[in-house]
Motif scaffolding. Structure first.
Motif, PDB file in Angstrom:
ATOM      1  N   LEU A  59       0.728  -1.439   0.002  1.00  0.00           N
ATOM      2  CA  LEU A  59       0.344   0.298   0.086  1.00  0.00           C
ATOM      3  C   LEU A  59       1.154   0.957  -0.112  1.00  0.00           C
ATOM      4  O   LEU A  59       2.227   1.714   0.777  1.00  0.00           O
ATOM      5  CB  LEU A  59      -1.083   0.017   1.431  1.00  0.00           C
ATOM      6  CG  LEU A  59      -1.061   0.947   1.497  1.00  0.00           C
ATOM      7  CD1 LEU A  59      -2.781   1.449   0.286  1.00  0.00           C
ATOM      8  CD2 LEU A  59      -2.816   1.165   2.463  1.00  0.00           C
ATOM      9  N   VAL A  60       0.594   1.917  -0.937  1.00  0.00           N
ATOM     10  CA  VAL A  60       1.330   3.229  -1.493  1.00  0.00           C
ATOM     11  C   VAL A  60       1.147   4.244   0.236  1.00  0.00           C
ATOM     12  O   VAL A  60       2.391   4.614   0.624  1.00  0.00           O
ATOM     13  CB  VAL A  60       1.264   4.360  -2.512  1.00  0.00           C
ATOM     14  CG1 VAL A  60       2.121   5.427  -2.326  1.00  0.00           C
ATOM     15  CG2 VAL A  60       1.319   2.809  -3.828  1.00  0.00           C
ATOM     16  N   TYR A  61       0.571   4.521   0.662  1.00  0.00           N
ATOM     17  CA  TYR A  61       0.015   5.206   2.280  1.00  0.00           C
ATOM     18  C   TYR A  61       1.082   3.982   3.246  1.00  0.00           C
ATOM     19  O   TYR A  61       1.305   5.682   3.832  1.00  0.00           O
ATOM     20  CB  TYR A  61      -1.368   5.281   2.273  1.00  0.00           C
ATOM     21  CG  TYR A  61      -1.347   6.408   3.152  1.00  0.00           C
ATOM     22  CD1 TYR A  61      -2.459   7.405   3.000  1.00  0.00           C
ATOM     23  CD2 TYR A  61      -1.472   5.989   4.759  1.00  0.00           C
ATOM     24  CE1 TYR A  61      -2.249   8.203   4.361  1.00  0.00           C
ATOM     25  CE2 TYR A  61      -1.902   6.691   6.255  1.00  0.00           C
ATOM     26  CZ  TYR A  61      -2.522   7.926   5.779  1.00  0.00           C
ATOM     27  OH  TYR A  61      -2.047   8.595   7.035  1.00  0.00           O
ATOM     28  N   ASP A  62       1.398   3.556   3.438  1.00  0.00           N
ATOM     29  CA  ASP A  62       1.782   3.183   4.457  1.00  0.00           C
ATOM     30  C   ASP A  62       3.631   3.015   3.921  1.00  0.00           C
ATOM     31  O   ASP A  62       4.075   3.148   5.123  1.00  0.00           O
ATOM     32  CB  ASP A  62       1.603   1.424   4.986  1.00  0.00           C
ATOM     33  CG  ASP A  62       0.401   1.337   4.919  1.00  0.00           C
ATOM     34  OD1 ASP A  62      -0.228   2.365   5.706  1.00  0.00           O
ATOM     35  OD2 ASP A  62      -0.187   0.055   5.157  1.00  0.00           O
ATOM     36  N   VAL A  63       4.008   2.938   2.605  1.00  0.00           N
ATOM     37  CA  VAL A  63       5.225   3.368   2.289  1.00  0.00           C
ATOM     38  C   VAL A  63       5.566   4.998   2.896  1.00  0.00           C
ATOM     39  O   VAL A  63       6.300   4.984   3.144  1.00  0.00           O
ATOM     40  CB  VAL A  63       4.602   2.828   0.837  1.00  0.00           C
ATOM     41  CG1 VAL A  63       7.292   3.746   0.115  1.00  0.00           C
ATOM     42  CG2 VAL A  63       5.163   1.484   0.299  1.00  0.00           C
ATOM     43  N   LEU A 122      17.507  21.750   5.962  1.00  0.00           N
ATOM     44  CA  LEU A 122      16.765  20.820   4.584  1.00  0.00           C
ATOM     45  C   LEU A 122      17.369  19.732   4.881  1.00  0.00           C
ATOM     46  O   LEU A 122      18.950  19.538   6.072  1.00  0.00           O
ATOM     47  CB  LEU A 122      17.479  21.220   2.894  1.00  0.00           C
ATOM     48  CG  LEU A 122      17.384  20.252   1.957  1.00  0.00           C
ATOM     49  CD1 LEU A 122      15.945  20.558   1.580  1.00  0.00           C
ATOM     50  CD2 LEU A 122      18.665  21.301   0.666  1.00  0.00           C
ATOM     51  N   HIS A 123      16.365  18.972   4.892  1.00  0.00           N
ATOM     52  CA  HIS A 123      17.202  17.174   5.169  1.00  0.00           C
ATOM     53  C   HIS A 123      16.558  16.587   3.827  1.00  0.00           C
ATOM     54  O   HIS A 123      15.147  16.287   4.227  1.00  0.00           O
ATOM     55  CB  HIS A 123      16.716  15.938   6.553  1.00  0.00           C
ATOM     56  CG  HIS A 123      17.162  15.253   6.685  1.00  0.00           C
ATOM     57  ND1 HIS A 123      18.576  14.800   6.756  1.00  0.00           N
ATOM     58  CD2 HIS A 123      16.590  14.312   6.309  1.00  0.00           C
ATOM     59  CE1 HIS A 123      19.008  13.347   6.873  1.00  0.00           C
ATOM     60  NE2 HIS A 123      17.270  12.783   6.653  1.00  0.00           N
ATOM     61  N   TYR A 124      17.461  14.934   2.941  1.00  0.00           N
ATOM     62  CA  TYR A 124      16.544  14.275   2.567  1.00  0.00           C
ATOM     63  C   TYR A 124      16.705  13.080   2.839  1.00  0.00           C
ATOM     64  O   TYR A 124      17.443  12.441   3.478  1.00  0.00           O
ATOM     65  CB  TYR A 124      17.781  13.785   1.141  1.00  0.00           C
ATOM     66  CG  TYR A 124      17.624  15.582  -0.030  1.00  0.00           C
ATOM     67  CD1 TYR A 124      16.598  15.217  -1.375  1.00  0.00           C
ATOM     68  CD2 TYR A 124      18.326  16.241  -0.141  1.00  0.00           C
ATOM     69  CE1 TYR A 124      16.639  16.089  -1.974  1.00  0.00           C
ATOM     70  CE2 TYR A 124      18.902  17.425  -0.985  1.00  0.00           C
ATOM     71  CZ  TYR A 124      17.591  17.204  -1.412  1.00  0.00           C
ATOM     72  OH  TYR A 124      17.783  18.003  -2.628  1.00  0.00           O
ATOM     73  N   VAL A 125      15.659  11.756   2.824  1.00  0.00           N
ATOM     74  CA  VAL A 125      15.506  11.618   3.319  1.00  0.00           C
ATOM     75  C   VAL A 125      16.793  10.335   2.790  1.00  0.00           C
ATOM     76  O   VAL A 125      17.337  10.348   1.569  1.00  0.00           O
ATOM     77  CB  VAL A 125      14.078   9.858   3.406  1.00  0.00           C
ATOM     78  CG1 VAL A 125      14.001   9.653   1.996  1.00  0.00           C
ATOM     79  CG2 VAL A 125      13.645   8.645   4.234  1.00  0.00           C
ATOM     80  N   SER A 126      17.314   9.225   3.762  1.00  0.00           N
ATOM     81  CA  SER A 126      18.919   8.758   2.458  1.00  0.00           C
ATOM     82  C   SER A 126      17.550   6.965   2.586  1.00  0.00           C
ATOM     83  O   SER A 126      16.443   6.814   3.174  1.00  0.00           O
ATOM     84  CB  SER A 126      18.812   7.502   4.600  1.00  0.00           C
ATOM     85  OG  SER A 126      18.576   6.981   4.962  1.00  0.00           O
ATOM     86  N   LEU A 127      18.785   6.959   1.565  1.00  0.00           N
ATOM     87  CA  LEU A 127      18.455   5.373   0.697  1.00  0.00           C
ATOM     88  C   LEU A 127      18.056   4.846   1.342  1.00  0.00           C
ATOM     89  O   LEU A 127      17.115   3.724   0.121  1.00  0.00           O
ATOM     90  CB  LEU A 127      18.763   5.528  -0.348  1.00  0.00           C
ATOM     91  CG  LEU A 127      18.853   5.026  -1.918  1.00  0.00           C
ATOM     92  CD1 LEU A 127      17.790   4.626  -2.285  1.00  0.00           C
ATOM     93  CD2 LEU A 127      20.095   4.371  -1.959  1.00  0.00           C
ATOM     94  N   ALA A 187      13.781   0.533   2.800  1.00  0.00           N
ATOM     95  CA  ALA A 187      13.148   0.140   3.948  1.00  0.00           C
ATOM     96  C   ALA A 187      11.549   0.590   4.094  1.00  0.00           C
ATOM     97  O   ALA A 187      11.468  -0.793   4.671  1.00  0.00           O
ATOM     98  CB  ALA A 187      14.074   0.202   5.127  1.00  0.00           C
ATOM     99  N   ALA A 188      11.314   1.556   3.522  1.00  0.00           N
ATOM    100  CA  ALA A 188       9.938   1.722   3.691  1.00  0.00           C
ATOM    101  C   ALA A 188       9.193   0.788   2.753  1.00  0.00           C
ATOM    102  O   ALA A 188       7.918   1.051   3.030  1.00  0.00           O
ATOM    103  CB  ALA A 188       9.800   3.371   3.689  1.00  0.00           C
TER     104      ALA A 188
END
Length: 470
Positions: free
Chosen positions: A256-260, A415-420, A425-426
């Motif tokens: 489910l895309v929402y959960d990601v 500014l912060h980007y989420v790590s790859l 993992a998400a």
């Protein structure tokens, strides 16, 4: 991107296809089209514009039949020309053949040159016509649609989810790496395939499963049959489907895309917490990411920007000027929410950075004291060759720029980007089963002008590299 639909239903298909495409309008805004088959004839209508601009009740009434396909176009290969609008329709030895395609072929120019060398004339500049040419040639030689799909999977390089209609039968297939999504469902009196599961939800149809990478689905009046044509040792699912493209309520390859997106927001907060007074999304794709950030931080979620629902997605508008001019029409800050507040602004990605700068400037204009920008994807550092119209490296704000330079360029307080690693993992998928070439410069297939494919892919059935035989 693009949105594609194919339905076989004894109750008629024009309205169901229209509603299904409506659920997929976020995947493309350039053009729309529907083709149906009825009693030995095809009925078709397509034009440039949004779905609601292209179709009305009278047009849909004329699209009779219980078999049909539809398309919403987002251009990658092929210019913004009327002839590139899909479905592409042909006649072949007394049969009617139509095709819709989502994806992008990286060996399109080579295949076009091969066919033109042997006298084939192309009427469009889209790579979808190349797929049609391969299928048509094999049909004339063997008469077998299955053989034609086998040939496609052996010689096409890149991403493709395809729905073809041969008279009253639907054939749907997905590239062996599964780069672009394709789902299978059951309607009241038949079956359907579509880019996302939300198309089925709209019709009250039952979502059955994703079409497997390398699988061929056949749907006719007798029901459905499936055949695994080719299988790779791993997939290369497009990571940007989870970040931006797909609707949050879609299920893409079992997730489910929402959960990601909510998990992305949670991880963003863990990686870069902020002592702020409110969490606000850039609507709409930043919404569920912001929910996750708010839940993890305990800081209230409050909308600081309201979206004009009659303005489309600015990322997929055809020119940068249109994208920039649309920001003020699309988004309006709520002064009463943000005035004198420290705001964490959540967005799904930063591409060129100009839109992000305009949004942050708007927030400050309406009184925000601080704007801390948090991004649900890592920096986009490379083009996409597999179906996303990302700009050249030189146009990407993250190309050859340090983090602080980007922060300064968009005028954010932080500014912060989420790590790859956190992003992957998400999704719940293994890293080797995802395509994130735009983030890493490492692509799952060989790209002309780029480094060779960064990972080895074995195919259980057939060969991925096969020359055309004329």
């Amino acid at each position: 991107m693009c949105g594609i639909v194919g339905i076989v239903d004894s109750g008629g298909v024009s309205l169901p296809i229209y509603y299904a495409l409506y659920a997929l309008q976020h995947r493309g805004q350039e053009s729309a089209g529907i083709t149906t088959y009825d009693a030995g004839k095809i009925h078709k209508h397509k034009a440039q514009g949004l779905l609601s601009e292209v179709f009305d009740q009278e047009i849909l009434k004329k699209l009779t039949g219980r078999t049909g396909i539809g398309h919403i176009r987002y251009p990658t290969t092929g210019e913004n020309r009327p002839e590139n609008t899909q479905p592409l329709n042909f006649t072949l030895k007394g049969h009617y053949f139509s095709i819709v395609h989502n994806g992008n072929l990286v060996n399109n120019d080579v295949l076009v040159a091969d066919y033109e060398e042997h006298g084939h004339i192309f009427a469009t500049t889209t790579d979808s016509e190349v797929i049609a040419a391969i299928i048509a040639r094999e049909l004339t030689l063997s008469g077998s649609m299955e053989d034609a799909v086998v040939l496609c999977m052996r010689i096409l390089q890149g991403s493709y989810s395809v729905i073809a209609m041969l008279d009253d039968t639907i054939y749907a297939f997905r590239d062996p790496l599964g780069i672009k999504p394709l789902t299978l469902g059951r309607t009241e009196h038949g079956y359907m395939v579509a880019s996302e599961s939300v198309a089925m939800d709209t019709l009250g149809a039952t979502f059955m499963r994703d079409v497997k990478p390398g699988e061929l689905i056949k749907i006719d009046e007798h029901g459905i049959s499936c055949r695994q044509i080719m299988k790779a040792n791993h997939t290369a699912l497009c990571l940007f489907e989870y970040i931006y493209f797909a609707r949050s309520d879609s299920v893409i390859d079992g997730v489910l895309v929402y959960d990601v997106r909510r998990r992305i927001g949670e991880q963003l907060q863990r990686e870069a917490p902020v002592d702020a007074e409110m969490i606000s999304p850039v609507p709409d794709s930043g919404m569920s990411i912001a929910v996750g950030y708010s839940e993890a931080s305990g800081i209230p979620f409050k909308e600081g920007l309201i979206k004009n629902r009659y303005i489309g997605r600015t990322f997929i508008m055809p020119t940068q000027t249109l994208r920039e001019n649309a920001v003020r029409m699309k988004l309006n800050p709520i002064r009463g929410h943000i005035q004198d507040k420290s705001v964490v602004l959540i967005d799904d990605s930063i591409v060129r950075g100009t839109t992000s700068r305009r949004i942050i400037d708007l927030m400050r204009e309406f009184g925000a004291r601080e704007v801390h920008f948090r991004v649900g994807s890592p920096p986009i550092r490379a083009p996409c060759y597999l179906g996303v119209d990302l700009p050249t490296r030189q146009e990407l704000i993250a190309h050859n720029r340090e983090h602080d330079d980007i922060c300064s360029a968009i005028a954010a307080d932080s500014l912060h980007y989420v790590s790859l690693e956190a992003l992957i993992a998400a999704t719940g998928h293994r890293p080797e089963d995802l395509c994130y070439g735009c983030l890493s410069g490492c692509y799952p297939v060989s790209i002309p002008g780029e480094h060779a494919a960064c990972r080895h892919i074995d195919f259980v059935h057939g060969s991925y590299q096969t020359e055309l035989q004329f």
